[in-house]
Design a protein around this motif. Sequence first.
Motif, PDB file in Angstrom:
ATOM      1  N   ALA A   1       0.595  -1.371  -0.055  1.00 17.39           N
ATOM      2  CA  ALA A   1       0.458   0.039   0.404  1.00 17.39           C
ATOM      3  C   ALA A   1       1.061   0.863   0.029  1.00 17.39           C
ATOM      4  CB  ALA A   1      -1.315  -0.210   1.424  1.00 17.39           C
ATOM      5  N   ALA A   2       1.446   1.158   0.185  1.00 13.43           N
ATOM      6  CA  ALA A   2       2.777   2.478   0.850  1.00 13.43           C
ATOM      7  C   ALA A   2       3.621   2.595   0.087  1.00 13.43           C
ATOM      8  CB  ALA A   2       3.825   2.172   2.174  1.00 13.43           C
ATOM      9  N   GLY A   3       4.172   1.639  -1.418  1.00 15.64           N
ATOM     10  CA  GLY A   3       4.480   1.399  -2.650  1.00 15.64           C
ATOM     11  C   GLY A   3       6.030   1.791  -2.286  1.00 15.64           C
ATOM     12  N   ILE A   4       6.177   0.767  -1.481  1.00 11.65           N
ATOM     13  CA  ILE A   4       7.531   0.450  -1.614  1.00 11.65           C
ATOM     14  C   ILE A   4       8.454  -0.854  -1.876  1.00 11.65           C
ATOM     15  CG2 ILE A   4       9.571  -0.008  -0.054  1.00 11.65           C
ATOM     16  CD1 ILE A   4       8.033   2.466   0.406  1.00 11.65           C
ATOM     17  N   LYS A   5       9.028  -1.098  -2.467  1.00 14.49           N
ATOM     18  CA  LYS A   5       9.680  -1.810  -3.514  1.00 14.49           C
ATOM     19  C   LYS A   5      10.402  -2.867  -2.285  1.00 14.49           C
ATOM     20  CE  LYS A   5       9.475  -0.273  -8.342  1.00 14.49           C
ATOM     21  NZ  LYS A   5      10.193  -0.226  -9.476  1.00 14.49           N
ATOM     22  N   GLU A   6      10.856  -4.155  -2.059  1.00 16.57           N
ATOM     23  CA  GLU A   6      11.322  -4.773  -1.565  1.00 16.57           C
ATOM     24  C   GLU A   6      12.784  -4.531  -1.430  1.00 16.57           C
ATOM     25  OE1 GLU A   6      10.726  -9.151  -2.331  1.00 16.57           O
ATOM     26  OE2 GLU A   6       8.476  -9.220  -1.686  1.00 16.57           O
ATOM     27  N   THR A   7      12.784  -4.255  -2.639  1.00 13.95           N
ATOM     28  CA  THR A   7      14.547  -4.166  -3.128  1.00 13.95           C
ATOM     29  C   THR A   7      14.485  -2.263  -1.988  1.00 13.95           C
ATOM     30  OG1 THR A   7      14.441  -3.552  -5.485  1.00 13.95           O
ATOM     31  CG2 THR A   7      15.144  -5.626  -4.645  1.00 13.95           C
ATOM     32  N   SER A   8      13.836  -1.770  -2.151  1.00 12.68           N
ATOM     33  CA  SER A   8      13.890  -0.232  -1.747  1.00 12.68           C
ATOM     34  C   SER A   8      14.860  -0.150  -0.147  1.00 12.68           C
ATOM     35  CB  SER A   8      12.618   0.850  -1.813  1.00 12.68           C
ATOM     36  OG  SER A   8      12.866   1.872  -0.880  1.00 12.68           O
ATOM     37  N   VAL A   9      16.044   1.432  -0.123  1.00 10.51           N
ATOM     38  CA  VAL A   9      16.513   1.584   0.250  1.00 10.51           C
ATOM     39  C   VAL A   9      15.166   2.252   2.183  1.00 10.51           C
ATOM     40  CG1 VAL A   9      18.629   2.215  -0.363  1.00 10.51           C
ATOM     41  CG2 VAL A   9      16.975   3.453  -0.043  1.00 10.51           C
ATOM     42  N   PHE A  10      14.253   1.639   1.514  1.00 11.10           N
ATOM     43  CA  PHE A  10      13.358   2.166   2.456  1.00 11.10           C
ATOM     44  C   PHE A  10      12.915   1.764   3.153  1.00 11.10           C
ATOM     45  CE2 PHE A  10      14.048   6.192   0.194  1.00 11.10           C
ATOM     46  CZ  PHE A  10      14.324   7.004   1.074  1.00 11.10           C
ATOM     47  N   THR A  11      12.757   0.091   2.807  1.00 14.31           N
ATOM     48  CA  THR A  11      11.841  -1.111   3.169  1.00 14.31           C
ATOM     49  C   THR A  11      12.306  -0.567   4.860  1.00 14.31           C
ATOM     50  OG1 THR A  11      12.407  -1.917   1.217  1.00 14.31           O
ATOM     51  CG2 THR A  11      11.838  -3.240   3.146  1.00 14.31           C
ATOM     52  N   ASP A  12      13.151  -0.868   5.733  1.00 13.54           N
ATOM     53  CA  ASP A  12      13.115  -1.303   6.728  1.00 13.54           C
ATOM     54  C   ASP A  12      12.945   0.034   7.467  1.00 13.54           C
ATOM     55  OD1 ASP A  12      14.746  -2.883   6.288  1.00 13.54           O
ATOM     56  OD2 ASP A  12      17.425  -2.047   6.765  1.00 13.54           O
ATOM     57  N   VAL A  13      12.781   1.142   6.896  1.00 11.70           N
ATOM     58  CA  VAL A  13      11.932   2.104   7.224  1.00 11.70           C
ATOM     59  C   VAL A  13      10.266   2.270   7.570  1.00 11.70           C
ATOM     60  CG1 VAL A  13      11.142   4.698   7.107  1.00 11.70           C
ATOM     61  CG2 VAL A  13      13.878   4.183   7.026  1.00 11.70           C
ATOM     62  N   PHE A  14      10.313   1.077   6.390  1.00 11.87           N
ATOM     63  CA  PHE A  14       8.478   1.761   6.302  1.00 11.87           C
ATOM     64  C   PHE A  14       8.079   0.293   6.864  1.00 11.87           C
ATOM     65  CE2 PHE A  14       8.429   4.789   3.713  1.00 11.87           C
ATOM     66  CZ  PHE A  14       7.386   5.773   3.431  1.00 11.87           C
ATOM     67  N   GLN A  15       9.021  -0.855   7.371  1.00  7.79           N
ATOM     68  CA  GLN A  15       8.704  -2.102   8.504  1.00  7.79           C
ATOM     69  C   GLN A  15       9.103  -1.429   9.769  1.00  7.79           C
ATOM     70  OE1 GLN A  15      11.370  -5.053   8.099  1.00  7.79           O
ATOM     71  NE2 GLN A  15      10.976  -6.031   9.665  1.00  7.79           N
ATOM     72  N   MET A  16       9.618  -0.413  10.422  1.00 10.86           N
ATOM     73  CA  MET A  16       9.408  -0.030  11.770  1.00 10.86           C
ATOM     74  C   MET A  16       7.960   1.008  12.213  1.00 10.86           C
ATOM     75  SD  MET A  16      13.594   0.850  12.930  1.00 10.86           S
ATOM     76  CE  MET A  16      13.890   1.745  11.475  1.00 10.86           C
ATOM     77  N   LEU A  17       7.949   1.634  11.015  1.00 14.21           N
ATOM     78  CA  LEU A  17       6.493   2.261  10.962  1.00 14.21           C
ATOM     79  C   LEU A  17       5.868   1.602  11.116  1.00 14.21           C
ATOM     80  CD1 LEU A  17       5.067   4.524  10.666  1.00 14.21           C
ATOM     81  CD2 LEU A  17       5.034   5.004   8.087  1.00 14.21           C
ATOM     82  N   PHE A  18       5.878   0.349  10.096  1.00 13.28           N
ATOM     83  CA  PHE A  18       4.296  -0.968  10.415  1.00 13.28           C
ATOM     84  C   PHE A  18       4.251  -1.664  11.531  1.00 13.28           C
ATOM     85  CE2 PHE A  18       3.710  -5.400  11.001  1.00 13.28           C
ATOM     86  CZ  PHE A  18       2.092  -5.170  10.459  1.00 13.28           C
ATOM     87  N   GLU A  19       5.530  -1.859  12.282  1.00 14.35           N
ATOM     88  CA  GLU A  19       5.527  -2.416  13.583  1.00 14.35           C
ATOM     89  C   GLU A  19       4.959  -0.907  14.703  1.00 14.35           C
ATOM     90  OE1 GLU A  19       9.898  -3.753  14.013  1.00 14.35           O
ATOM     91  OE2 GLU A  19       9.423  -5.164  12.616  1.00 14.35           O
ATOM     92  N   THR A  20       5.604   0.173  14.319  1.00 10.33           N
ATOM     93  CA  THR A  20       5.282   1.520  15.255  1.00 10.33           C
ATOM     94  C   THR A  20       3.829   1.107  15.303  1.00 10.33           C
ATOM     95  OG1 THR A  20       6.735   2.767  15.827  1.00 10.33           O
ATOM     96  CG2 THR A  20       5.203   3.433  15.974  1.00 10.33           C
ATOM     97  N   PHE A  21       2.840   0.852  14.701  1.00 12.49           N
ATOM     98  CA  PHE A  21       1.369   1.392  14.343  1.00 12.49           C
ATOM     99  C   PHE A  21       0.761  -0.087  14.610  1.00 12.49           C
ATOM    100  CE2 PHE A  21       1.603   3.278  10.045  1.00 12.49           C
ATOM    101  CZ  PHE A  21       0.681   4.967  10.098  1.00 12.49           C
ATOM    102  N   LYS A  22       1.532  -1.095  14.387  1.00 15.23           N
ATOM    103  CA  LYS A  22       1.218  -2.525  15.393  1.00 15.23           C
ATOM    104  C   LYS A  22       0.527  -2.385  17.037  1.00 15.23           C
ATOM    105  CE  LYS A  22       0.275  -5.883  13.874  1.00 15.23           C
ATOM    106  NZ  LYS A  22      -1.116  -7.268  13.954  1.00 15.23           N
ATOM    107  N   GLU A  23       1.931  -1.755  17.267  1.00 13.34           N
ATOM    108  CA  GLU A  23       2.438  -1.271  19.366  1.00 13.34           C
ATOM    109  C   GLU A  23       0.701  -0.397  19.024  1.00 13.34           C
ATOM    110  OE1 GLU A  23       5.312   0.920  21.302  1.00 13.34           O
ATOM    111  OE2 GLU A  23       6.202  -0.417  20.309  1.00 13.34           O
TER     112      GLU A  23
END
Length: 136
Positions: free
Chosen positions: A32-54
Amino acid sequence: MKIKTDFVTNSSSTCFVIISNDEFTLPKFIKAAGIKETSVFTDVFQMLFETFKEKMTPAREYFERYKDGGETFEEFITKAFSKNTVERIIEAEKFDKLVFFGDLASDNTELEGYFCTDSFIIESNDLYIDATEYEW
């Protein structure tokens, strides 16, 4: 006049709503965020996802916890969100979609602080995240 002489903070917070057709998952969020698996921003959005989940709480549970006296759910969400988002929340509940509320605060992690000082919407066919409103 009172003057505060000890530590003063200028913190910020942003409330959010997440509407999902089914379980809120990392792959769905990344897509949904439009991030490709190979993007340098994948880790940032993974952390944002984890923050949302929390931070996310089912909407009705959040309402029961933070409502002001005898206000209705509709009154509560109308104070916090735009007319468009209120309509989306009401429509989502009619179709048994999952609706969550929460907030991001600038005085937590750096990542959370970064995202709460801006407003954003992430949207796909399966997921809608509105983080455009400041504070509850």
